[in-house]
Design a protein around this motif. Structure first.
Motif, short mmCIF file in Angstrom:
data_model
loop_
_atom_site.label_atom_id
_atom_site.label_comp_id
_atom_site.label_asym_id
_atom_site.label_seq_id
_atom_site.Cartn_x
_atom_site.Cartn_y
_atom_site.Cartn_z
N PHE A 29 31.13 13.74 33.11
CA PHE A 29 31.83 12.46 33.08
C PHE A 29 31.70 11.93 31.66
N VAL A 30 32.79 11.44 31.10
CA VAL A 30 32.73 10.88 29.75
C VAL A 30 33.66 9.67 29.68
N ASN A 31 33.21 8.66 28.98
CA ASN A 31 34.05 7.52 28.65
C ASN A 31 34.60 7.82 27.26
N VAL A 61 25.69 4.69 36.64
CA VAL A 61 26.46 3.79 35.77
C VAL A 61 26.54 2.37 36.33
N GLY A 62 25.92 2.13 37.47
CA GLY A 62 25.90 0.79 38.04
C GLY A 62 27.21 0.35 38.64
N VAL A 69 34.62 1.47 38.02
CA VAL A 69 34.69 2.64 37.16
C VAL A 69 35.85 3.50 37.64
N LEU A 70 36.69 3.91 36.69
CA LEU A 70 37.81 4.78 37.00
C LEU A 70 37.44 6.21 36.62
N VAL A 93 41.45 8.85 40.15
CA VAL A 93 42.86 9.16 39.93
C VAL A 93 42.94 10.66 39.73
N THR A 94 43.80 11.32 40.51
CA THR A 94 43.94 12.76 40.41
C THR A 94 45.14 13.10 39.53
N LEU A 95 44.91 13.95 38.55
CA LEU A 95 45.96 14.36 37.63
C LEU A 95 46.93 15.32 38.31
#
Length: 159
Positions: A29-31, A61-62, A69-70, A93-95
């Motif tokens: 997971f990355v922002n 991530v709380g 969080v998306l 959200v699924t690509l």
């Protein structure tokens, strides 16, 4: 068994390969904007592990009713939320199919793979330890991760 590897022109090289059928997978997971990341190494890909990783991610991530969080994910068949849905505060959200270029996390593999590529590990534990160290290091490199994952079209958050 031998395997071809990249070598300077005119200098063929081979590396020993010990084929085995034990598997290890990475959930990442990355922002893209901040470079903040989380990695999980898991032995299988299935819906139960997915649900467990999503719950652990949400907790780490709380994510909750007040902190949303998306998560952008591919259409892997194991990306199945629990019956009650994703943990509170997490929306997925699924690509569309066959669109890895839209997934920022796909760019992380270029940072994890070189650590283990063309190495012959004695055990899966050695392999896991090496990969875990790389993932832990990457979690401390937000600028590097942003450079690899922040697409020019990525919607930036306004504060």
């Amino acid at each position: 068994m031998l395997r071809r590897v990249w070598a300077p022109t005119g200098q063929p090289l081979v590396r020993p390969v010990h084929p085995r059928y034990e598997w290890l997978y990475i959930y990442a997971f990355v922002n893209p904007e901040s470079g903040e990341s989380r990695f999980w190494l898991v032995p299988v890909l299935n819906k139960e592990v997915y649900q467990g990783v999503m719950a652990a991610f949400a907790k780490r991530v709380g994510a909750d009713q007040d902190h949303h969080v998306l998560v952008v994910q591919d259409g892997g068949g194991f990306h199945v939320p629990a019956v009650q849905g994703h943990p509170p505060g997490v929306e997925a959200v699924t690509l569309p199919p066959y669109a890895p270029e839209l997934q920022p996390a796909e760019r992380l593999w270029a940072l994890t793979d070189p650590t283990v590529a063309n190495h012959c590990f004695d055990t899966l534990e050695d392999f896991t330890q090496t990969l875990a160290q790389q993932c832990a290091w990457l979690e401390t490199q937000p600028d590097l991760l942003s450079q690899h994952t922040l697409f020019h079209w990525w919607p930036l958050l306004t504060k």
